[in-house]
Design an enzyme around this catalytic site. Structure first.
Site, mmCIF file in Angstrom:
data_model
loop_
_atom_site.group_PDB
_atom_site.id
_atom_site.type_symbol
_atom_site.label_atom_id
_atom_site.label_comp_id
_atom_site.label_asym_id
_atom_site.label_seq_id
_atom_site.Cartn_x
_atom_site.Cartn_y
_atom_site.Cartn_z
ATOM 1 N N GLU A 258 0.831 -1.209 0.000
ATOM 2 C CA GLU A 258 0.000 0.000 0.000
ATOM 3 C C GLU A 258 0.863 1.256 0.000
ATOM 4 O O GLU A 258 0.536 2.252 -0.654
ATOM 5 C CB GLU A 258 -0.926 -0.006 1.226
ATOM 6 N N TRP B 82 2.031 1.702 -3.488
ATOM 7 C CA TRP B 82 0.974 2.311 -4.306
ATOM 8 C C TRP B 82 1.033 3.835 -4.183
ATOM 9 O O TRP B 82 0.843 4.567 -5.165
ATOM 10 C CB TRP B 82 -0.399 1.829 -3.846
ATOM 11 N N TRP C 212 -21.017 11.499 -19.667
ATOM 12 C CA TRP C 212 -21.532 11.415 -18.303
ATOM 13 C C TRP C 212 -22.828 12.209 -18.187
ATOM 14 O O TRP C 212 -23.101 13.084 -19.011
ATOM 15 C CB TRP C 212 -20.505 11.968 -17.305
ATOM 16 N N ASN D 132 -10.720 2.442 3.060
ATOM 17 C CA ASN D 132 -10.260 2.280 1.680
ATOM 18 C C ASN D 132 -11.174 1.387 0.839
ATOM 19 O O ASN D 132 -11.451 1.693 -0.327
ATOM 20 C CB ASN D 132 -8.834 1.719 1.656
ATOM 21 N N TRP E 19 -16.538 10.989 -12.820
ATOM 22 C CA TRP E 19 -15.637 10.704 -11.701
ATOM 23 C C TRP E 19 -14.992 11.968 -11.144
ATOM 24 O O TRP E 19 -14.649 12.023 -9.957
ATOM 25 C CB TRP E 19 -14.559 9.706 -12.115
ATOM 26 N N TRP F 126 -9.669 7.555 -7.989
ATOM 27 C CA TRP F 126 -10.873 7.811 -8.776
ATOM 28 C C TRP F 126 -10.720 7.334 -10.215
ATOM 29 O O TRP F 126 -11.659 6.788 -10.800
ATOM 30 C CB TRP F 126 -11.241 9.300 -8.717
#
Length: 490
Positions: A283, A286, A315, A353, A371, A394
């Protein structure tokens, strides 16, 4: 030791600690006298709500940092705190102090880059150097590259390269304390306490009620607690009703804890055989990954999809989309896990998360809402908001980003609820109007029998909303919406 500058100024931004602070170390090592400053930057603060937990967290952290500088350097030492436009105030302060160099940590966010470029120019006008260094990640920018010399856009090979490169050198702490004698006493005009929130035109929030400890001591307290649980991190991290995460994200965001300390702990425990530590280190990697994405693929920081073809998706930006978005923001979608997660965010500034993935998928792929709207809302609400991680998350959820989930993978909010909050404990905490329902019914109350709803005092459409979309129907619409991407890729 021969020093390069007679006087230097450390400008703190997202590194609000004394111990293992790279910019502070380089300043102390290279200057005979060092001042330390922080500016409450109105260019950032003016756009925030007056009750913002992040401002309070920063303020409380600075109070402790001021005390630590005094303890480290002796009487008269401490933090110089300003309140104004940093790009003007820092050069002015450096000139007033007679500093020949300003030291700061890197910040690759677009607005920060623009600000730093202006500061560099203003300092140059006074003949003052501007030195910046890496601090808030282990590897940044072009430090970990593919064999062909390009930036990584897929996580797993990046992680493997990261692990091959990391060693004790990259994980060791900067010995700030060794050069503490170079901390300079503050000029009398700068011997002011850290401003109160009211002085900054901000209000006290519920930060203390939420038991979110600030400052270096707060970060160390949370780390100490987590290290007793780290071995089980892999098994516990996905369940929002369980104490699984480290809760250190806000401390990483503002640098009240050193990423080197965290990675060092995780790496050592992973080598010793801890599977939980290995998952947690992943993590942290990341986090580095998304920071280097922002630095190397700058269009993602400008509201553009990493995969540009995803910018052709249509969208729902009309009144209907706005209505759906408002329901999502307020936690009244009719899907209990989604609503609980959004209410947790609104009440605490924190979201688990796993739930970030669930609610993001729901917004984009169930509601058909852009988004970027969700990204912006998270930026306003999250205590730990960080542009690189928020944008990366996102874009992952919307399938438009680096190494993202495929566009046809759409989280089912009910099955996610049943899997990760099986007994409904988390839902009951944040959606108390459903607390009387059984563990089976609480995930999809519209499927419950009328007698059970009555017994639980739940009246759909009144005490709790009906689902604003049908998930199965929304899934088909999403596949159609994303067809334009599939067509372009063919």
């Amino acid at each position: 030791m021969e020093t390069a500058f007679s006087c230097g100024l450390v400008w703190l931004r997202r590194d609000l600690r004394v111990h293992d602070n790279a910019a502070l170390y380089h300043a102390l090592k290279n200057c005979r006298q060092v001042h330390v400053a922080f500016v409450f930057d109105t260019a950032i603060l003016d756009a925030l709500p007056r009750a913002d937990r992040r401002v309070e967290f920063i303020r409380e952290s600075l109070v402790e940092l001021d005390q630590r500088l005094a303890e480290l350097g002796g009487e008269g030492r401490g933090l110089i705190v300003g309140h104004g436009v940093a790009e003007h105030d820092i050069p002015r302060l450096a000139h007033q102090l007679g500093a020949l160099a300003v030291f700061a940590s890197h910040d690759d966010e677009p607005l920060a880059q623009q600000r730093d470029a202006k500061v560099r120019g203003h300092l140059a006008d006074h003949g003052i150097a501007f030195h910046t260094c890496k601090d808030h990640v282990i590897f940044e920018r072009q430090e970990v590259m593919t064999q062909s010399g390009t930036a990584f856009s897929v996580f797993t090979p990046y992680k493997n390269a990261w692990l091959r490169k990391v060693n004790d050198f990259y994980l060791k702490a900067y010995p700030v304390e060794r050069y503490a004698a170079h901390l300079a006493p503050r000029p009398e005009a700068q011997c002011q306490p850290v401003p109160r929130l009211s002085d900054l035109d901000f209000e006290v929030t519920n930060l203390k009620d939420l038991h979110i400890p600030a400052g270096e001591s707060g970060g160390q307290s949370l780390l100490s607690d987590f290290l007793h649980r780290i071995d089980a991190y892999g098994q516990r991290r996905d369940f929002p009703a369980v104490k699984g995460p480290s809760y250190l994200s806000v401390h990483l965001r503002f640098g009240t804890v050193s990423i080197r300390q965290l990675a060092r702990e995780a790496h050592a425990r992973m080598i010793a055989g801890s599977e939980g530590a290995a998952v947690w280190l992943s993590e942290l990697i990341w986090r580095d990954f998304y920071v280097q994405v922002l630095a190397n693929f700058t269009h993602v920081g400008k509201g553009e999809s990493f995969k540009r073809e995803y910018d052709t998706i249509h969208w729902d930006h009309g009144p209907h989309g706005h209505k759906l978005f408002e329901a999502w923001c307020e936690g009244r979608t009719g899907y209990p896990l989604v609503d609980a997660a959004m209410r947790q965010l609104n009440q605490t500034g924190y979201m688990h998360n796993r739930l970030r993935m669930v609610v993001a998928s729901f917004l984009c792929k169930d509601l058909g809402v852009d988004w970027r709207w969700g990204e912006k809302y998270f930026a306003q609400q999250l205590n730990d908001f960080d542009l690189s991680a928020n944008n990366g998350g996102w874009q992952w959820a919307s399938s438009s980003g680096c190494d993202a989930q495929p566009y046809f993978r759409i989280f089912n909010p009910v099955s996610q609820s049943e899997k990760f909050d099986a007994e409904g404990k988390f839902i009951r905490r944040y959606v108390p109007e459903l607390s009387g329902l059984s563990a089976k019914a609480i995930h999809a109350p519209w499927l419950a029998g009328e007698l059970e709803l009555q017994a639980a005092a739940v009246e759909l459409g009144k005490t709790y909303p009906r689902p604003i979309v049908d998930h199965a129907e929304a899934r088909e619409k999403t596949l159609d919406r994303y067809a334009v991407v599939k067509k372009k890729a063919a």
